[in-house]
Design an enzyme around this catalytic site. Structure first.
Site, PDB file in Angstrom:
ATOM      1  N   HIS A 271       0.911  -0.895  -0.162  1.00  0.00           N
ATOM      2  CA  HIS A 271       0.440  -0.261   0.237  1.00  0.00           C
ATOM      3  C   HIS A 271       0.926   1.045  -0.363  1.00  0.00           C
ATOM      4  O   HIS A 271       0.344   2.442   1.093  1.00  0.00           O
ATOM      5  CB  HIS A 271      -0.669   0.154   1.138  1.00  0.00           C
ATOM      6  CG  HIS A 271      -2.044  -1.100   0.501  1.00  0.00           C
ATOM      7  ND1 HIS A 271      -3.523  -1.078   0.112  1.00  0.00           N
ATOM      8  CD2 HIS A 271      -2.052  -1.862   1.699  1.00  0.00           C
ATOM      9  CE1 HIS A 271      -3.812  -2.516   0.643  1.00  0.00           C
ATOM     10  NE2 HIS A 271      -3.133  -2.628   1.865  1.00  0.00           N
ATOM     11  N   ASP A 334      -0.747  -5.429   5.470  1.00  0.00           N
ATOM     12  CA  ASP A 334      -1.701  -6.392   5.153  1.00  0.00           C
ATOM     13  C   ASP A 334      -1.622  -6.386   3.783  1.00  0.00           C
ATOM     14  O   ASP A 334      -0.587  -5.212   3.192  1.00  0.00           O
ATOM     15  CB  ASP A 334      -3.763  -5.773   5.555  1.00  0.00           C
ATOM     16  CG  ASP A 334      -3.263  -4.308   5.161  1.00  0.00           C
ATOM     17  OD1 ASP A 334      -2.863  -3.540   5.329  1.00  0.00           O
ATOM     18  OD2 ASP A 334      -4.423  -3.965   4.736  1.00  0.00           O
ATOM     19  N   GLU A 335      -2.097  -6.971   3.482  1.00  0.00           N
ATOM     20  CA  GLU A 335      -2.460  -7.188   1.626  1.00  0.00           C
ATOM     21  C   GLU A 335      -0.847  -6.866   1.082  1.00  0.00           C
ATOM     22  O   GLU A 335      -0.734  -6.688  -0.065  1.00  0.00           O
ATOM     23  CB  GLU A 335      -2.980  -6.226   1.262  1.00  0.00           C
ATOM     24  CG  GLU A 335      -4.836  -6.776   1.476  1.00  0.00           C
ATOM     25  CD  GLU A 335      -5.776  -5.863   0.929  1.00  0.00           C
ATOM     26  OE1 GLU A 335      -6.996  -6.028   1.081  1.00  0.00           O
ATOM     27  OE2 GLU A 335      -5.188  -5.130   1.223  1.00  0.00           O
ATOM     28  N   ALA A 336       0.045  -7.482   1.405  1.00  0.00           N
ATOM     29  CA  ALA A 336       1.458  -7.433   1.085  1.00  0.00           C
ATOM     30  C   ALA A 336       2.250  -8.517   0.243  1.00  0.00           C
ATOM     31  O   ALA A 336       2.999  -8.965   0.725  1.00  0.00           O
ATOM     32  CB  ALA A 336       2.553  -7.262   1.937  1.00  0.00           C
TER      33      ALA A 336
END
Length: 527
Positions: A271, A334-336
């Site tokens: 992100h 998150d969401e890496a």
């Protein structure tokens, strides 16, 4: 049908034989008894003992903040409570020093350091004909008592605070709400408005998601292009924007006056497109990508093998820690999806060490459980009913090893999930979340193999991929935010949807009076 039946019943006056018995269907259901003022309180308090005559709140009411030696903080609480009550009541409500015996009745604020049973945020409210006494062991408890008093008074005008005693303490220490100002930029004034809305329902934490692929929203002196360039974009191609350090300080102070702690989040190692668009040196190849205005996730990653990456992390988190008096820095995690697992673990090791070096405690999304959470790190769970058992087991293992959890299950506590298919803003990847679903879960037993003692609290998260206006923000937050507030505060034994939906309905006129946009959920009997 009701109007027709009333008309026919009127014919009885002319001697016409017409039955006035309600027809079958909804009209045939017996009307529920009106809630008493204490039954309307939201969150539901731990204990209410109603009885005796109440206090007539009127033109002669004063707010008394105690005698000599009372901390100045109590005076400030009294001034803020008076400000909150003057608008709805139209009364002058002077704030005076001195005990209740000095000049008669009023609202009395008392700190009692010996009231150990009230804990860090609890309070006692007692209403008698001579006044209302608010007692707490801490200033935070006094503030919460004042918010309860607000709900016991009419939405407009003077009124009577019913006789009785409320004794109240929170179930969980952490009762939060998250705002995403990265996908769409919002001014600090909107965040402060939200703080007022949170505080009156005893939510005590504002988590601010400050950075993402679409925008960087906080000024950083050592890396100025982050805000100047990385902040000048948002979802859909709008102009974006950012907060200056002074604006952030103002928000932190405004929240602190209402006993709300700000938790800032700098999401990493994923992100980060806005940061990398601002500084190409944060990519592995040294090339800055274009700014991003879409809504995909998982495509960006800081370069875990570059020492410059960690200089960036140290500079940014150091400046943010200096601005933030609260205990936590949230570092995302998150969401890496573009960060290899080994790189992710190595990066999070170093990022967590930076947080500790600046005197703060790590918060991160629950994916940190798959790496090596630092001692004391708090994990924020955002999974849902379809999250894999292995992922839930990793979180449970972290809890077993001593890590506290904040629960934000996406299919219960994500306020950007649509109520139903007709809801215009919002997403539905975690399913629809009607008001009843947002309320109907028990944080203390929600995750398998995670005891209530491991749950620090709950947080309602509002992501803004599809939310760009104040009205949409509030529509998606209310009334579900109030349900999450009750889950965080009220004892488990009092959580009952049938009763809660009626308490929600009673908040409608208050939301209207405050010009708060809210969704009139069909399963709530609004006035």
């Amino acid at each position: 049908m009701r109007v027709l039946r009333r008309t026919l019943c009127a014919l009885l006056l002319l001697g016409t034989a017409v039955s006035c018995t309600p027809a079958r269907g909804d009209d045939a259901k017996p009307a529920a008894a009106a809630l008493t003022p204490y039954e309307r309180l939201l969150p539901a308090p731990v204990s209410v003992r109603a009885g005796g005559p109440g206090y007539a709140f009127g033109a002669g009411t004063v707010i008394r903040t105690g005698g000599p030696g009372t901390p100045e903080e109590v005076r400030r609480i009294g001034e803020l409570l008076a400000e909150q009550l003057r608008g709805p009541s139209g009364l002058p409500l002077p704030v005076v020093d001195g005990e209740e015996g000095d000049d008669g009745d009023g609202v009395r604020l008392r700190l009692d350091g010996g009231a150990a049973e009230l804990g860090e945020e609890g309070y006692r409210l007692r209403s008698t004909p001579t006044g209302v006494t608010l007692t707490a062991r801490t200033p935070a408890g006094l503030f919460h008592a004042g918010q309860t008093l607000r709900q016991l008074l009419p939405v407009r005008g003077p009124g009577t605070v019913p006789g009785g005693v409320v004794t109240d303490t929170p179930r969980f220490a952490y009762r939060g709400a998250m705002i995403d100002v990265a996908r769409h930029h919002f001014p600090v004034e909107q965040a402060e408005r939200y703080v007022d809305q949170l505080a009156q329902y005893k939510i005590n934490t504002l988590h601010v998601h400050l950075t993402d692929d679409q925008g960087w929203r906080i000024a950083v002196d050592s890396w100025p292009r982050l805000a100047e360039y990385g902040g000048a974009s948002e979802v859909g191609g709008g102009p974006g924007g950012h907060w200056t350090k002074d604006e952030y300080r103002d928000l932190v102070a405004y929240a602190a006056d209402r006993y709300v702690t700000v938790v800032p989040e700098i999401d990493m190692p994923g992100h980060v497109n806005a940061a990398q668009a601002s500084y190409g040196e944060l990519t592995c190849d040294g090339k800055a990508p274009e700014r991003y205005t879409g809504t995909k996730v998982g495509f960006s990653s800081l370069c875990a093998g570059k020492e410059r990456t960690y200089e960036f992390v140290d500079d940014v988190l150091g400046e943010l820690a200096a601005l933030t008096p609260g205990p936590y820095l949230h570092i995302g995690g998150d969401e890496a999806h573009s960060t290899p697992a080994a790189d992710y673990a190595a990066f999070m090791d170093r990022a967590q060490a930076v947080v500790a070096r600046h005197g703060k405690t790590v918060m991160a999304w629950h994916q940190l459980a798959s790496a090596r959470p630092a001692p004391g790190a708090v994990l924020q769970y955002w999974g849902h009913d379809k999250t894999s058992p292995a992922e839930k087991a990793a979180v449970a293992a972290a809890a077993k090893s001593g890590h506290r959890l904040v629960l934000s299950p996406a299919d219960r506590a994500y306020l950007d999930m649509k109520y139903d298919k007709q809801t215009k803003p919002g997403l539905a990847w975690a399913g629809y979340v009607p008001a009843r679903r947002a309320y109907s879960w028990n944080p203390g037993s929600y995750l398998p193999d995670v005891p209530e003692s491991a749950v620090l609290g709950v947080e309602a998260a509002l992501w803004t991929e599809t939310i760009a206006t104040r009205s949409d923000w509030e529509l998606m937050a209310f009334p579900r935010l109030l349900s999450l507030a009750e889950l965080g505060w009220s004892p488990a034994a009092s959580l009952d949807w049938t009763a809660h939906r009626r308490r929600l309905a009673e908040q409608g006129p208050r939301l209207d009076a405050q010009d708060i946009t809210y969704y009139r959920a069909p399963d709530v009997p609004w006035s």
